[in-house]
Design a protein around this motif. Structure first.
Motif, PDB file in Angstrom:
ATOM      1  N   GLY A  32       0.796  -1.224   0.000  1.00 16.45           N
ATOM      2  CA  GLY A  32       0.000   0.000   0.000  1.00 16.45           C
ATOM      3  C   GLY A  32       0.826   1.269   0.000  1.00 16.45           C
ATOM      4  N   ARG A  33       2.133   1.157  -0.255  1.00 15.73           N
ATOM      5  CA  ARG A  33       2.991   2.339  -0.295  1.00 15.73           C
ATOM      6  C   ARG A  33       3.057   2.886  -1.725  1.00 15.73           C
ATOM      7  N   THR A  34       3.104   4.198  -1.838  1.00 14.67           N
ATOM      8  CA  THR A  34       3.251   4.813  -3.153  1.00 14.67           C
ATOM      9  C   THR A  34       4.648   4.491  -3.678  1.00 14.67           C
ATOM     10  N   CYS A  35       4.693   3.873  -4.843  1.00 16.61           N
ATOM     11  CA  CYS A  35       5.987   3.483  -5.421  1.00 16.61           C
ATOM     12  C   CYS A  35       6.243   4.124  -6.782  1.00 16.61           C
ATOM     13  N   ARG A  36       5.208   4.688  -7.390  1.00 17.50           N
ATOM     14  CA  ARG A  36       5.358   5.421  -8.645  1.00 17.50           C
ATOM     15  C   ARG A  36       4.469   6.659  -8.568  1.00 17.50           C
ATOM     16  N   GLY A  98     -13.609   5.445   0.708  1.00 10.91           N
ATOM     17  CA  GLY A  98     -12.645   4.345   0.716  1.00 10.91           C
ATOM     18  C   GLY A  98     -11.237   4.846   0.947  1.00 10.91           C
ATOM     19  N   LEU A  99     -10.877   5.955   0.307  1.00 14.32           N
ATOM     20  CA  LEU A  99      -9.553   6.549   0.510  1.00 14.32           C
ATOM     21  C   LEU A  99      -9.375   6.995   1.955  1.00 14.32           C
ATOM     22  N   ALA A 100     -10.388   7.674   2.502  1.00 12.52           N
ATOM     23  CA  ALA A 100     -10.303   8.138   3.896  1.00 12.52           C
ATOM     24  C   ALA A 100     -10.109   6.969   4.851  1.00 12.52           C
ATOM     25  N   ALA A 101     -10.840   5.886   4.622  1.00 11.33           N
ATOM     26  CA  ALA A 101     -10.706   4.703   5.488  1.00 11.33           C
ATOM     27  C   ALA A 101      -9.309   4.112   5.377  1.00 11.33           C
ATOM     28  N   ALA A 102      -8.764   4.045   4.160  1.00 14.37           N
ATOM     29  CA  ALA A 102      -7.424   3.485   3.965  1.00 14.37           C
ATOM     30  C   ALA A 102      -6.367   4.334   4.666  1.00 14.37           C
ATOM     31  N   ILE A 103      -6.535   5.657   4.617  1.00 14.55           N
ATOM     32  CA  ILE A 103      -5.585   6.550   5.297  1.00 14.55           C
ATOM     33  C   ILE A 103      -5.712   6.390   6.813  1.00 14.55           C
ATOM     34  N   GLN A 104      -6.951   6.390   7.318  1.00 18.41           N
ATOM     35  CA  GLN A 104      -7.170   6.271   8.763  1.00 18.41           C
ATOM     36  C   GLN A 104      -6.643   4.959   9.320  1.00 18.41           C
ATOM     37  N   GLN A 105      -6.762   3.894   8.533  1.00 19.20           N
ATOM     38  CA  GLN A 105      -6.294   2.568   8.969  1.00 19.20           C
ATOM     39  C   GLN A 105      -4.815   2.346   8.653  1.00 19.20           C
ATOM     40  N   ARG A 106      -4.166   3.366   8.114  1.00 19.10           N
ATOM     41  CA  ARG A 106      -2.747   3.281   7.730  1.00 19.10           C
ATOM     42  C   ARG A 106      -2.475   2.130   6.765  1.00 19.10           C
ATOM     43  N   ALA A 107      -3.441   1.878   5.885  1.00 21.23           N
ATOM     44  CA  ALA A 107      -3.286   0.826   4.883  1.00 21.23           C
ATOM     45  C   ALA A 107      -2.489   1.316   3.682  1.00 21.23           C
ATOM     46  N   ILE A 108      -2.315   2.637   3.562  1.00 21.68           N
ATOM     47  CA  ILE A 108      -1.535   3.197   2.454  1.00 21.68           C
ATOM     48  C   ILE A 108      -0.537   4.206   3.005  1.00 21.68           C
ATOM     49  N   ARG A 153      -8.709   2.032  -4.708  1.00 20.29           N
ATOM     50  CA  ARG A 153      -9.856   1.188  -5.080  1.00 20.29           C
ATOM     51  C   ARG A 153      -9.401  -0.005  -5.916  1.00 20.29           C
ATOM     52  N   HIS A 154      -8.490   0.231  -6.857  1.00 23.23           N
ATOM     53  CA  HIS A 154      -8.044  -0.869  -7.711  1.00 23.23           C
ATOM     54  C   HIS A 154      -7.152  -1.841  -6.937  1.00 23.23           C
ATOM     55  N   ALA A 155      -6.365  -1.315  -6.001  1.00 24.28           N
ATOM     56  CA  ALA A 155      -5.547  -2.190  -5.158  1.00 24.28           C
ATOM     57  C   ALA A 155      -6.432  -3.133  -4.352  1.00 24.28           C
ATOM     58  N   ALA A 156      -7.569  -2.631  -3.899  1.00 22.69           N
ATOM     59  CA  ALA A 156      -8.521  -3.490  -3.185  1.00 22.69           C
ATOM     60  C   ALA A 156      -9.129  -4.510  -4.135  1.00 22.69           C
ATOM     61  N   ALA A 157      -9.385  -4.092  -5.372  1.00 25.27           N
ATOM     62  CA  ALA A 157      -9.987  -4.995  -6.356  1.00 25.27           C
ATOM     63  C   ALA A 157      -9.062  -6.149  -6.697  1.00 25.27           C
ATOM     64  N   VAL A 158      -7.747  -5.877  -6.758  1.00 24.66           N
ATOM     65  CA  VAL A 158      -6.801  -6.938  -7.108  1.00 24.66           C
ATOM     66  C   VAL A 158      -6.220  -7.615  -5.873  1.00 24.66           C
ATOM     67  N   GLY A 159      -6.668  -7.183  -4.686  1.00 27.57           N
ATOM     68  CA  GLY A 159      -6.316  -7.887  -3.464  1.00 27.57           C
ATOM     69  C   GLY A 159      -5.047  -7.451  -2.773  1.00 27.57           C
ATOM     70  N   THR A 160      -4.462  -6.295  -3.159  1.00 30.75           N
ATOM     71  CA  THR A 160      -3.241  -5.861  -2.485  1.00 30.75           C
ATOM     72  C   THR A 160      -3.524  -5.002  -1.254  1.00 30.75           C
ATOM     73  N   SER A 162      -6.686  -4.662   1.744  1.00 29.55           N
ATOM     74  CA  SER A 162      -7.895  -5.335   2.209  1.00 29.55           C
ATOM     75  C   SER A 162      -9.126  -4.528   1.827  1.00 29.55           C
ATOM     76  N   TRP A 163     -10.037  -5.141   1.097  1.00 25.99           N
ATOM     77  CA  TRP A 163     -11.280  -4.445   0.737  1.00 25.99           C
ATOM     78  C   TRP A 163     -12.063  -4.099   1.989  1.00 25.99           C
ATOM     79  N   ALA A 164     -11.867  -4.895   3.083  1.00 28.20           N
ATOM     80  CA  ALA A 164     -12.601  -4.653   4.327  1.00 28.20           C
ATOM     81  C   ALA A 164     -12.252  -3.295   4.909  1.00 28.20           C
ATOM     82  N   ILE A 165     -11.042  -2.814   4.627  1.00 25.61           N
ATOM     83  CA  ILE A 165     -10.650  -1.476   5.073  1.00 25.61           C
ATOM     84  C   ILE A 165     -11.200  -0.435   4.110  1.00 25.61           C
ATOM     85  N   VAL A 166     -10.947  -0.634   2.837  1.00 24.99           N
ATOM     86  CA  VAL A 166     -11.275   0.378   1.830  1.00 24.99           C
ATOM     87  C   VAL A 166     -12.775   0.481   1.597  1.00 24.99           C
ATOM     88  N   GLY A 167     -13.462  -0.645   1.621  1.00 29.30           N
ATOM     89  CA  GLY A 167     -14.909  -0.634   1.416  1.00 29.30           C
ATOM     90  C   GLY A 167     -15.635  -0.360   2.711  1.00 29.30           C
TER      91      GLY A 167
END
Length: 199
Positions: A32-36, A98-108, A153-160, A162-167
């Motif tokens: 979930g880290r920005t690499c590009r 979904g983005l807010a949840a990912a940031i709050q959960q430190r998933a990205i 959103r796409h990272a959750a779709a491809v499983g990288t 957790s959709w449970a965090i983002v969704g």
């Protein structure tokens, strides 16, 4: 906020623009880290070539709203890994939640600079009927925010991620429903864009 990752990207988000706003290409790695990250303004021909070089065969979700629609159609014809996402008031609300949840959960994680600067000023406003509008204040940009949200959103779709965090839409899990079944339903609803509705 963290340094840019050197790992390979597993999902890309692309926000398209031509002159006033910025085109942004953002890739997330398996953690979930920005690499590009790339941000530019150029004619459509150059933009298409730049996107194709950047994403290669990595799953990519691109803004296909308005002028972006024919561009994404062309990109998708050339590369089957590129999909379009149309922004509407509802789809943008779901995407940003979904983005807010990912940031709050430190998933990205994302580096300081344009991404962090846009996130700091990005705002939401409650509208009639309970709708929430997300945007940058006048005079600011939200292109990095949108590209990051699409990548999440796409990272959750491809499983990288957790959709449970983002969704993480405001829906309570029924106590009698097995957690795996509930997650499966919520993931399907989130991917189909109906995740603000109880399933």
């Amino acid at each position: 906020i963290s340094a840019m990752s050197d790992d390979r990207p597993l999902a890309f988000g692309i926000d398209l623009a031509k002159s006033v706003d910025w085109c942004v290409s953002l890739g997330l790695d398996g953690s979930g880290r920005t690499c590009r990250f790339d941000r530019w303004q150029s004619p459509w021909g150059e933009t298409k070539a730049r996107i194709l070089r950047a994403v290669a065969s990595v799953p990519t979700l691109a803004d296909s709203t308005g002028v972006g629609d024919p561009i994404v159609e062309e990109l998708a014809r050339e590369r089957g890994n590129i999909e379009g996402f149309k922004f509407s008031s509802q789809s943008k609300q779901q995407l940003m939640e979904g983005l807010a949840a990912a940031i709050q959960q430190r998933a990205i994680r994302f580096p300081d600079g344009p991404i962090a600067a846009e996130l700091r000023v990005f705002r939401y406003e409650y509208k009639a009927g309970g709708r929430v509008a997300y945007s940058a204040p006048e005079g600011f940009h939200d292109d990095c925010v949108c590209a990051l949200a699409l990548a999440v959103r796409h990272a959750a779709a491809v499983g990288t991620i957790s959709w449970a965090i983002v969704g993480n839409a405001p829906v309570e899990k029924p106590l009698e429903e097995p957690i795996q079944d509930w997650y499966a339903k919520r993931r399907n609803a989130w991917m189909s864009g109906t995740d603000l509705v109880q399933t």
